[in-house]
Scaffold this motif. Structure first.
Motif, PDB file in Angstrom:
ATOM      1  N   GLY A 136       0.816  -1.213   0.000  1.00  0.00           N
ATOM      2  CA  GLY A 136       0.000   0.000   0.000  1.00  0.00           C
ATOM      3  C   GLY A 136       0.845   1.256   0.000  1.00  0.00           C
ATOM      4  O   GLY A 136       0.530   2.232  -0.705  1.00  0.00           O
ATOM      5  N   VAL A 137       1.912   1.256   0.769  1.00  0.00           N
ATOM      6  CA  VAL A 137       2.830   2.408   0.783  1.00  0.00           C
ATOM      7  C   VAL A 137       3.419   2.625  -0.602  1.00  0.00           C
ATOM      8  O   VAL A 137       3.472   3.757  -1.102  1.00  0.00           O
ATOM      9  N   LEU A 138       3.849   1.554  -1.240  1.00  0.00           N
ATOM     10  CA  LEU A 138       4.513   1.671  -2.543  1.00  0.00           C
ATOM     11  C   LEU A 138       3.538   2.058  -3.652  1.00  0.00           C
ATOM     12  O   LEU A 138       3.835   2.924  -4.482  1.00  0.00           O
ATOM     13  N   ARG A 139       2.368   1.464  -3.660  1.00  0.00           N
ATOM     14  CA  ARG A 139       1.383   1.796  -4.699  1.00  0.00           C
ATOM     15  C   ARG A 139       0.867   3.221  -4.522  1.00  0.00           C
ATOM     16  O   ARG A 139       0.633   3.940  -5.495  1.00  0.00           O
ATOM     17  N   SER A 140       0.704   3.639  -3.261  1.00  0.00           N
ATOM     18  CA  SER A 140       0.255   5.016  -3.011  1.00  0.00           C
ATOM     19  C   SER A 140       1.310   6.031  -3.426  1.00  0.00           C
ATOM     20  O   SER A 140       0.989   7.174  -3.773  1.00  0.00           O
ATOM     21  N   ALA A 141       2.579   5.625  -3.388  1.00  0.00           N
ATOM     22  CA  ALA A 141       3.664   6.520  -3.799  1.00  0.00           C
ATOM     23  C   ALA A 141       3.710   6.701  -5.308  1.00  0.00           C
ATOM     24  O   ALA A 141       4.387   7.615  -5.797  1.00  0.00           O
ATOM     25  N   ALA A 227      13.951   5.770  -4.382  1.00  0.00           N
ATOM     26  CA  ALA A 227      13.578   7.140  -4.751  1.00  0.00           C
ATOM     27  C   ALA A 227      14.030   7.475  -6.158  1.00  0.00           C
ATOM     28  O   ALA A 227      13.329   8.182  -6.902  1.00  0.00           O
ATOM     29  N   ALA A 228      15.204   6.966  -6.553  1.00  0.00           N
ATOM     30  CA  ALA A 228      15.721   7.243  -7.894  1.00  0.00           C
ATOM     31  C   ALA A 228      14.860   6.613  -8.979  1.00  0.00           C
ATOM     32  O   ALA A 228      14.853   7.075 -10.119  1.00  0.00           O
ATOM     33  N   ARG A 229      14.132   5.586  -8.626  1.00  0.00           N
ATOM     34  CA  ARG A 229      13.267   4.913  -9.600  1.00  0.00           C
ATOM     35  C   ARG A 229      11.867   5.513  -9.651  1.00  0.00           C
ATOM     36  O   ARG A 229      11.105   5.223 -10.569  1.00  0.00           O
ATOM     37  N   LEU A 230      11.538   6.337  -8.679  1.00  0.00           N
ATOM     38  CA  LEU A 230      10.155   6.825  -8.589  1.00  0.00           C
ATOM     39  C   LEU A 230       9.697   7.620  -9.803  1.00  0.00           C
ATOM     40  O   LEU A 230       8.628   7.347 -10.328  1.00  0.00           O
ATOM     41  N   PRO A 231      10.453   8.620 -10.292  1.00  0.00           N
ATOM     42  CA  PRO A 231       9.955   9.373 -11.454  1.00  0.00           C
ATOM     43  C   PRO A 231       9.706   8.486 -12.665  1.00  0.00           C
ATOM     44  O   PRO A 231       8.684   8.602 -13.339  1.00  0.00           O
ATOM     45  N   ARG A 232      10.648   7.576 -12.932  1.00  0.00           N
ATOM     46  CA  ARG A 232      10.488   6.680 -14.061  1.00  0.00           C
ATOM     47  C   ARG A 232       9.302   5.761 -13.857  1.00  0.00           C
ATOM     48  O   ARG A 232       8.534   5.518 -14.763  1.00  0.00           O
ATOM     49  N   ALA A 233       9.144   5.275 -12.626  1.00  0.00           N
ATOM     50  CA  ALA A 233       8.011   4.404 -12.340  1.00  0.00           C
ATOM     51  C   ALA A 233       6.689   5.149 -12.462  1.00  0.00           C
ATOM     52  O   ALA A 233       5.716   4.651 -12.997  1.00  0.00           O
ATOM     53  N   ALA A 234       6.681   6.371 -11.941  1.00  0.00           N
ATOM     54  CA  ALA A 234       5.453   7.159 -11.975  1.00  0.00           C
ATOM     55  C   ALA A 234       5.034   7.490 -13.403  1.00  0.00           C
ATOM     56  O   ALA A 234       3.857   7.663 -13.702  1.00  0.00           O
TER      57      ALA A 234
END
Length: 237
Positions: A136-141, A227-234
């Protein structure tokens, strides 16, 4: 402990034990945790549990099929203790950090049990709640499902891997643990700079740092990588 399934209606004992205590799954798990903490894995037997509970050993079968079933309950209890009082803050990094540190601390509080439990998957209530919370934390992010699952896997394996490693050190007899810590001074601290320049230059730092768990720093490194993967993932990449 042999496989022996007692029908559900017959599983609960209502009469007090010889010590005047009514048995319950929770009482058995807590007693098993105490015994394993005092005597190690060999304490996880029906005979020793029955003696500690003041009950006929066969009464354990009313709650657990065998010792592996009991071990899974112990594992789930450690996971549950790590979750007590935790609430998501909405900051994914802070939430993952707190979950990781809580899991590590829960296992370090019971190092002998951690050696038996850190590699097990239970499918029970506390573990299921933890899996749900982390995903849930990861999907919400903003992580897509595939990425969230991969990060979950790395995150949990890191926390449990360090929990097992650090528990193994804590479970050592005190003289052995002290001797291991002394190696960084008595052996590495005496190496000559002409043959081992990098160790010689950092020996004091090594001696100080190797006395502590590497988990908190390793956790920050993993969080940085996430965190470094977040923009690409988003962006769906």
């Amino acid at each position: 402990m042999a496989e022996r399934v007692v029908p559900e209606p017959q599983r609960r004992r209502r009469r007090p034990t010889r010590q005047g205590t009514v048995l319950s799954e929770r009482l058995i798990v807590e007693t098993a945790l105490r015994l394993v903490g005092q005597h190690g894995a060999e304490a996880l037997t029906v005979r020793r549990l029955g003696a500690a509970l003041g009950s006929d050993p066969s009464s354990i079968y009313r709650y657990f099929r065998n010792t592996d079933d009991l071990l899974l309950a112990i594992t789930d209890e450690l996971v549950g203790r790590a979750q007590q009082g935790w609430r998501p803050s909405g900051d994914w990094r802070a939430d993952l950090r707190e979950i990781g540190l809580r899991v590590h601390a829960s296992y370090q509080a019971h190092p002998q049990a951690a050696l038996l439990a850190a590699h097990r998957s239970t499918g029970r209530a506390h573990e299921t709640a933890a899996v749900e919370a982390i995903l849930g934390v990861l999907r919400s992010a903003g992580f897509p499902d595939g990425e969230a699952v991969r990060i979950y896997h790395a995150f949990v394996d890191q926390s449990l891997g360090f929990a097992a490693l650090d528990a193994a050190a804590l479970a050592l007899p005190a003289p052995a643990r002290a001797a291991d810590e002394l190696v960084w001074q008595s052996s590495y601290g005496r190496l000559d700079a002409s043959t081992h320049p990098n160790i010689a230059a950092t020996s004091r730092l090594l001696a100080a740092d190797m006395r502590r768990s590497g988990y908190p720093f390793a956790l920050e490194l993993l969080l940085d990588a996430i965190a470094a993967r977040l923009p690409r993932a988003a962006d769906g990449g």
